[in-house]
Write a protein that holds these residues in place. Sequence first.
Motif, PDB file in Angstrom:
ATOM      1  N   GLU B 287       0.842  -1.198   0.000  1.00  0.00           N
ATOM      2  CA  GLU B 287       0.000   0.000   0.000  1.00  0.00           C
ATOM      3  C   GLU B 287       0.881   1.254   0.000  1.00  0.00           C
ATOM      4  O   GLU B 287       0.617   2.215  -0.730  1.00  0.00           O
ATOM      5  CB  GLU B 287      -0.931  -0.041   1.221  1.00  0.00           C
ATOM      6  CG  GLU B 287      -1.936   1.096   1.302  1.00  0.00           C
ATOM      7  CD  GLU B 287      -2.954   1.098   0.157  1.00  0.00           C
ATOM      8  OE1 GLU B 287      -3.108   0.067  -0.510  1.00  0.00           O
ATOM      9  OE2 GLU B 287      -3.567   2.173  -0.064  1.00  0.00           O
ATOM     10  N   ARG B 288       1.971   1.225   0.805  1.00  0.00           N
ATOM     11  CA  ARG B 288       2.909   2.368   0.794  1.00  0.00           C
ATOM     12  C   ARG B 288       3.497   2.537  -0.610  1.00  0.00           C
ATOM     13  O   ARG B 288       3.620   3.641  -1.110  1.00  0.00           O
ATOM     14  CB  ARG B 288       4.056   2.155   1.801  1.00  0.00           C
ATOM     15  CG  ARG B 288       3.638   1.968   3.270  1.00  0.00           C
ATOM     16  CD  ARG B 288       3.292   3.263   3.986  1.00  0.00           C
ATOM     17  NE  ARG B 288       2.046   3.885   3.560  1.00  0.00           N
ATOM     18  CZ  ARG B 288       0.826   3.414   3.839  1.00  0.00           C
ATOM     19  NH1 ARG B 288       0.675   2.291   4.507  1.00  0.00           N
ATOM     20  NH2 ARG B 288      -0.247   4.038   3.441  1.00  0.00           N
ATOM     21  N   HIS B 289       3.853   1.414  -1.211  1.00  0.00           N
ATOM     22  CA  HIS B 289       4.438   1.482  -2.551  1.00  0.00           C
ATOM     23  C   HIS B 289       3.430   2.048  -3.552  1.00  0.00           C
ATOM     24  O   HIS B 289       3.778   2.893  -4.379  1.00  0.00           O
ATOM     25  CB  HIS B 289       4.912   0.098  -2.991  1.00  0.00           C
ATOM     26  CG  HIS B 289       5.601   0.100  -4.324  1.00  0.00           C
ATOM     27  ND1 HIS B 289       6.729   0.838  -4.574  1.00  0.00           N
ATOM     28  CD2 HIS B 289       5.304  -0.531  -5.490  1.00  0.00           C
ATOM     29  CE1 HIS B 289       7.109   0.666  -5.828  1.00  0.00           C
ATOM     30  NE2 HIS B 289       6.253  -0.159  -6.401  1.00  0.00           N
ATOM     31  N   ASN B 290       2.172   1.600  -3.456  1.00  0.00           N
ATOM     32  CA  ASN B 290       1.128   2.120  -4.358  1.00  0.00           C
ATOM     33  C   ASN B 290       0.948   3.620  -4.189  1.00  0.00           C
ATOM     34  O   ASN B 290       0.587   4.323  -5.124  1.00  0.00           O
ATOM     35  CB  ASN B 290      -0.207   1.415  -4.101  1.00  0.00           C
ATOM     36  CG  ASN B 290      -0.198  -0.026  -4.599  1.00  0.00           C
ATOM     37  OD1 ASN B 290       0.679  -0.410  -5.365  1.00  0.00           O
ATOM     38  ND2 ASN B 290      -1.149  -0.819  -4.143  1.00  0.00           N
ATOM     39  N   GLN B 291       1.188   4.091  -2.956  1.00  0.00           N
ATOM     40  CA  GLN B 291       1.062   5.531  -2.690  1.00  0.00           C
ATOM     41  C   GLN B 291       2.354   6.278  -3.035  1.00  0.00           C
ATOM     42  O   GLN B 291       2.458   7.474  -2.769  1.00  0.00           O
ATOM     43  CB  GLN B 291       0.731   5.782  -1.208  1.00  0.00           C
ATOM     44  CG  GLN B 291      -0.516   5.070  -0.680  1.00  0.00           C
ATOM     45  CD  GLN B 291      -1.797   5.592  -1.319  1.00  0.00           C
ATOM     46  OE1 GLN B 291      -1.863   6.741  -1.737  1.00  0.00           O
ATOM     47  NE2 GLN B 291      -2.808   4.719  -1.442  1.00  0.00           N
ATOM     48  N   GLY B 292       3.345   5.534  -3.542  1.00  0.00           N
ATOM     49  CA  GLY B 292       4.618   6.159  -3.898  1.00  0.00           C
ATOM     50  C   GLY B 292       5.468   6.523  -2.697  1.00  0.00           C
ATOM     51  O   GLY B 292       6.354   7.375  -2.786  1.00  0.00           O
ATOM     52  N   GLU B 293       5.219   5.862  -1.547  1.00  0.00           N
ATOM     53  CA  GLU B 293       5.928   6.240  -0.322  1.00  0.00           C
ATOM     54  C   GLU B 293       7.020   5.263   0.081  1.00  0.00           C
ATOM     55  O   GLU B 293       7.736   5.508   1.045  1.00  0.00           O
ATOM     56  CB  GLU B 293       4.928   6.307   0.858  1.00  0.00           C
ATOM     57  CG  GLU B 293       3.867   7.377   0.713  1.00  0.00           C
ATOM     58  CD  GLU B 293       2.734   7.181   1.722  1.00  0.00           C
ATOM     59  OE1 GLU B 293       2.830   6.259   2.557  1.00  0.00           O
ATOM     60  OE2 GLU B 293       1.756   7.948   1.658  1.00  0.00           O
ATOM     61  N   LEU B 294       7.120   4.132  -0.616  1.00  0.00           N
ATOM     62  CA  LEU B 294       8.103   3.129  -0.187  1.00  0.00           C
ATOM     63  C   LEU B 294       9.465   3.456  -0.780  1.00  0.00           C
ATOM     64  O   LEU B 294       9.588   3.705  -1.977  1.00  0.00           O
ATOM     65  CB  LEU B 294       7.672   1.730  -0.644  1.00  0.00           C
ATOM     66  CG  LEU B 294       8.559   0.596  -0.136  1.00  0.00           C
ATOM     67  CD1 LEU B 294       8.264   0.292   1.330  1.00  0.00           C
ATOM     68  CD2 LEU B 294       8.379  -0.660  -0.978  1.00  0.00           C
ATOM     69  N   LYS B 295      10.486   3.472   0.091  1.00  0.00           N
ATOM     70  CA  LYS B 295      11.846   3.695  -0.421  1.00  0.00           C
ATOM     71  C   LYS B 295      12.292   2.486  -1.237  1.00  0.00           C
ATOM     72  O   LYS B 295      12.051   1.342  -0.860  1.00  0.00           O
ATOM     73  CB  LYS B 295      12.809   3.893   0.753  1.00  0.00           C
ATOM     74  CG  LYS B 295      12.730   5.278   1.358  1.00  0.00           C
ATOM     75  CD  LYS B 295      13.981   5.555   2.150  1.00  0.00           C
ATOM     76  CE  LYS B 295      13.877   6.893   2.844  1.00  0.00           C
ATOM     77  NZ  LYS B 295      14.969   7.049   3.834  1.00  0.00           N
ATOM     78  N   THR B 296      12.949   2.760  -2.335  1.00  0.00           N
ATOM     79  CA  THR B 296      13.396   1.647  -3.184  1.00  0.00           C
ATOM     80  C   THR B 296      14.904   1.726  -3.418  1.00  0.00           C
ATOM     81  O   THR B 296      15.402   1.333  -4.469  1.00  0.00           O
ATOM     82  CB  THR B 296      12.653   1.652  -4.536  1.00  0.00           C
ATOM     83  OG1 THR B 296      12.770   2.957  -5.097  1.00  0.00           O
ATOM     84  CG2 THR B 296      11.191   1.319  -4.371  1.00  0.00           C
ATOM     85  N   ASP B 297      15.623   2.236  -2.413  1.00  0.00           N
ATOM     86  CA  ASP B 297      17.086   2.309  -2.532  1.00  0.00           C
ATOM     87  C   ASP B 297      17.696   0.942  -2.222  1.00  0.00           C
ATOM     88  O   ASP B 297      18.391   0.751  -1.229  1.00  0.00           O
ATOM     89  CB  ASP B 297      17.637   3.389  -1.574  1.00  0.00           C
ATOM     90  CG  ASP B 297      17.126   3.238  -0.151  1.00  0.00           C
ATOM     91  OD1 ASP B 297      16.074   2.581   0.054  1.00  0.00           O
ATOM     92  OD2 ASP B 297      17.779   3.748   0.777  1.00  0.00           O
ATOM     93  N   PHE B 298      17.406  -0.006  -3.106  1.00  0.00           N
ATOM     94  CA  PHE B 298      17.785  -1.392  -2.839  1.00  0.00           C
ATOM     95  C   PHE B 298      19.182  -1.716  -3.334  1.00  0.00           C
ATOM     96  O   PHE B 298      19.610  -1.253  -4.387  1.00  0.00           O
ATOM     97  CB  PHE B 298      16.800  -2.342  -3.521  1.00  0.00           C
ATOM     98  CG  PHE B 298      15.386  -2.229  -3.033  1.00  0.00           C
ATOM     99  CD1 PHE B 298      15.097  -2.333  -1.671  1.00  0.00           C
ATOM    100  CD2 PHE B 298      14.341  -2.029  -3.921  1.00  0.00           C
ATOM    101  CE1 PHE B 298      13.788  -2.239  -1.218  1.00  0.00           C
ATOM    102  CE2 PHE B 298      13.033  -1.929  -3.471  1.00  0.00           C
ATOM    103  CZ  PHE B 298      12.758  -2.032  -2.126  1.00  0.00           C
ATOM    104  N   ARG B 299      19.870  -2.537  -2.557  1.00  0.00           N
ATOM    105  CA  ARG B 299      21.103  -3.165  -3.054  1.00  0.00           C
ATOM    106  C   ARG B 299      20.715  -4.445  -3.779  1.00  0.00           C
ATOM    107  O   ARG B 299      19.688  -5.035  -3.492  1.00  0.00           O
ATOM    108  CB  ARG B 299      22.012  -3.561  -1.885  1.00  0.00           C
ATOM    109  CG  ARG B 299      22.335  -2.396  -1.014  1.00  0.00           C
ATOM    110  CD  ARG B 299      23.198  -2.832   0.132  1.00  0.00           C
ATOM    111  NE  ARG B 299      23.497  -1.641   0.915  1.00  0.00           N
ATOM    112  CZ  ARG B 299      24.382  -1.610   1.887  1.00  0.00           C
ATOM    113  NH1 ARG B 299      25.048  -2.702   2.202  1.00  0.00           N
ATOM    114  NH2 ARG B 299      24.592  -0.497   2.540  1.00  0.00           N
ATOM    115  N   GLU B 300      21.581  -4.852  -4.643  1.00  0.00           N
ATOM    116  CA  GLU B 300      21.327  -6.085  -5.381  1.00  0.00           C
ATOM    117  C   GLU B 300      21.455  -7.291  -4.448  1.00  0.00           C
ATOM    118  O   GLU B 300      22.357  -7.330  -3.608  1.00  0.00           O
ATOM    119  CB  GLU B 300      22.367  -6.186  -6.491  1.00  0.00           C
ATOM    120  CG  GLU B 300      21.833  -6.782  -7.754  1.00  0.00           C
ATOM    121  CD  GLU B 300      22.793  -6.564  -8.902  1.00  0.00           C
ATOM    122  OE1 GLU B 300      23.630  -7.447  -9.110  1.00  0.00           O
ATOM    123  OE2 GLU B 300      22.705  -5.491  -9.557  1.00  0.00           O
TER     124      GLU B 300
END
Lengths: 425, 423
Positions: B287-300
């Motif tokens: 739901e956070r992601h759908n709202q554009g609020e989830l951080k996506t600074d992911f490492r591989e």
Amino acid sequence: MSDLLIIGAGLSGLMAAYTAVKAGMRVNVAAKGLGSLHWCAGTIDVLGYTAEQPNVPVKRPLEQISALVETHPQHPYALLTNEHLAQTLATFVALSKDIGVPYGGANNPGDNLLLPSPAGAARPAYLAPKGQLAGDLSRTEPMLIVGFEGLRDFYPELIAENLTKQGYSARAAFLPKKLATNRRDFTNVQLAQGMDSKEQRALLGPALKKLVRPGERIGLPAILGIKAHATILAELERETGAPIFEIPTLPPSVPGVRLYTALRSYLQGLGVHLTAGMEVLTAKTVAPNGVPGTVQWVESATSARPLKLLADKYLLATGGILGGGFNSEMNGRVWETIFDLPLTVPQERADWFQASFLSPQGHPVFSGGVSVNKAFQPAAENGQPLYANLWAAGKLLAHSDAIQERSTEGIAIATGVAAAQALSS
Amino acid sequence: MYTKSWHSVGPTLDECIKCNICTSYCPVSAVTDLFPGPKYEGPQAQRFREIGQPLSPDHSVDYCSGCRVCNEVCPTGVKIAEINARARAQIMAEEGIPLRNRLLGRNETLGKVGSIAPALANFGLHNSFSRLMAEKVMGIAREAPLPHWSTEGTFGDWFKKTQAVRLKSDKKVVYYHGCATMYYEPFIGKAAVAVFEHNGYEVLVPPQNCCGLPLLSNGEFDAAAGYHQNNINKLLVYAQAGLAIVGTSTSCTLTLKEEAPELLDMHSEHANTLTMATWDIFEWLRERHNQGELKTDFREINMVLPYHAPCQYRAHRVGKPAQDILALIPGIDLRESQARCCGIAGTYGYKKEKYQIAMDVGAELFDFVADQGEDVEMTACDSETCRWQLEHGTNLPSRHPIEFLAAAYGLYDLEKRDLVQGA
């Protein structure tokens, strides 16, 4: 978010998913339970009977459909040209080969098959899984119908006796239950899963070989494996030297399960997300300027708050009364369950049925449904779509009594494919 | 106006059209004759369990594992698993509850007692003599994958100890840890807290109780009602304040939302408020992601990862949010299991007479993992007992998806199962 959300995972929904994903769309499918393929005999019935001649099986369905749409211009088949209809069926046949559940038709192309039902009736079907084709009653070999002791709902003597009365040569035999299973209690699907194991079926071929007489073909209940079905068929034909055919049983139907399972996993491989147990309850629509409105999202039931399912386009393939596409009340009210679309079903209970239970004209309630325009969009009488981004296909559509006509799967494939073509073009 | 499609449990049996799809897909009746199948035990037998009926018609209903695959595949919405759970409770009420079921139902008490001296408790439980005795005396299968108490302190200890460094923020979330995270796997809670805080949320961990699921599935409904009422009392104020109550144990969140109110007929306004405030952690993250609020600074994270969405998760009917989020992490080659159930079904597979059934049910999943090739180092699953069963059946370590997410943020070590120091 997807390009297309299909609601319903019956044959029309799955064929639409296939067509749309091949056209490059991102497709999600939401289904309340597992699709209605689990209930069907696994054959593709295109047109078996007409109201004019209710007791005479249709011999050449595509030709008959040309006549049918003349007299029934609103029939779902009238939404397609005859060539287009033939194309959609050819699409299905090609797909069936790709997914490893090959279908075929009568020896004389364009004819209906006549296949023995589990009651021994002769059932018209246009296409059938390879494993049912040798049962075609236009073939002349006498039939040996073999059942298993203890297997419910499959009585070889009943089948053979009824076939004989209709002038076909058939006799019955029983095999001990242990040749089919060691289980105490079982469903036909479990029997079929058991047959996938080589040990379980090791004794079946030799036992059939003992029973069969030269020149006979052997009819068995449709339990010859799920994954290993093709292998089992070939094995048994080799071991007995006789053509083998399956007779579909009561639901859940093994040929239906095979088709559903193969189609579903093939579609998942193409990137289609299919979720069962996801019941769409309601839709959020807006119509600021009147018709056509827009579907903004639909909502499905969860363990708590409803889940919003978003897509650019929506295809309703929820089925009729049995599939759950519409629901009814004692007082006669019938409604489409998600969008409350207008239905052609009579809203007076007294008008649902003919006086005679087995009326050859069929009952009005069963030919009711959603009216669509030529682009498969639920529409007002003038053809104006009710929602700019909503399409419909399958048993939900009005103006055919598919059970009476034996046209359920033909309509599902034709309208599923054509609706997806319309919405993706 | 939105109306739920769930009626109370009983009347749904009238929706049954006897198609037997449920029996065809039931993972338990597929492997044993001891359970005839959901249709027979559920809607069919229910007609003989009406009020005034002296005894339940069939004790084989106790072999229902409660996985809810039947509900998932039913085309007409019959609440088969719930009908079965109620039938089991009725038998228990009539005939008494075995000591074993009472014990297995009391996860919270076991957790607390063991955590007083976890090393001793682990030694006391996990040696072949004790396990043999537990099987002989209590009927707890000696091979079953029972958990180990945490020897590094409970999740509560850690959370209290680190209060000074915990993030303070206007955005707050309530964390429902459940018994397994509290006493056996505190690292799941640490990973969850790290993910919440990384996304700017302050984590509140108010007093809470066991959700009551182990009691429900062992047929002790009265005690379960007590737990659920306690949770309503303790968590209501947060729900009323509009805070999300987010859990990492998917069967706990399902119980808080739906199972407890439905099975126990606890449909008060307060119970409903708790239902509507409760989220499974990936449902909430999606739901956070759908709202554009989830951080996506992911490492591989480079690995082939077989993922099993447990049946308790599918019973939420929210799709597969853990899969949706894990798919965002670069490098993970996620392989989705189509297996129906791992077999363990909470405490079902711990029972001596059901251990082998649970292993036979799980074979579908174990085979799927084996088919993914030699390179597979670990598996992922949202439910604790399922992970323990997966490890037992595959000999590969299994992780909660939240551990992968925390690791992708660079906050968590997947091997050591602990936060990265200084992150």
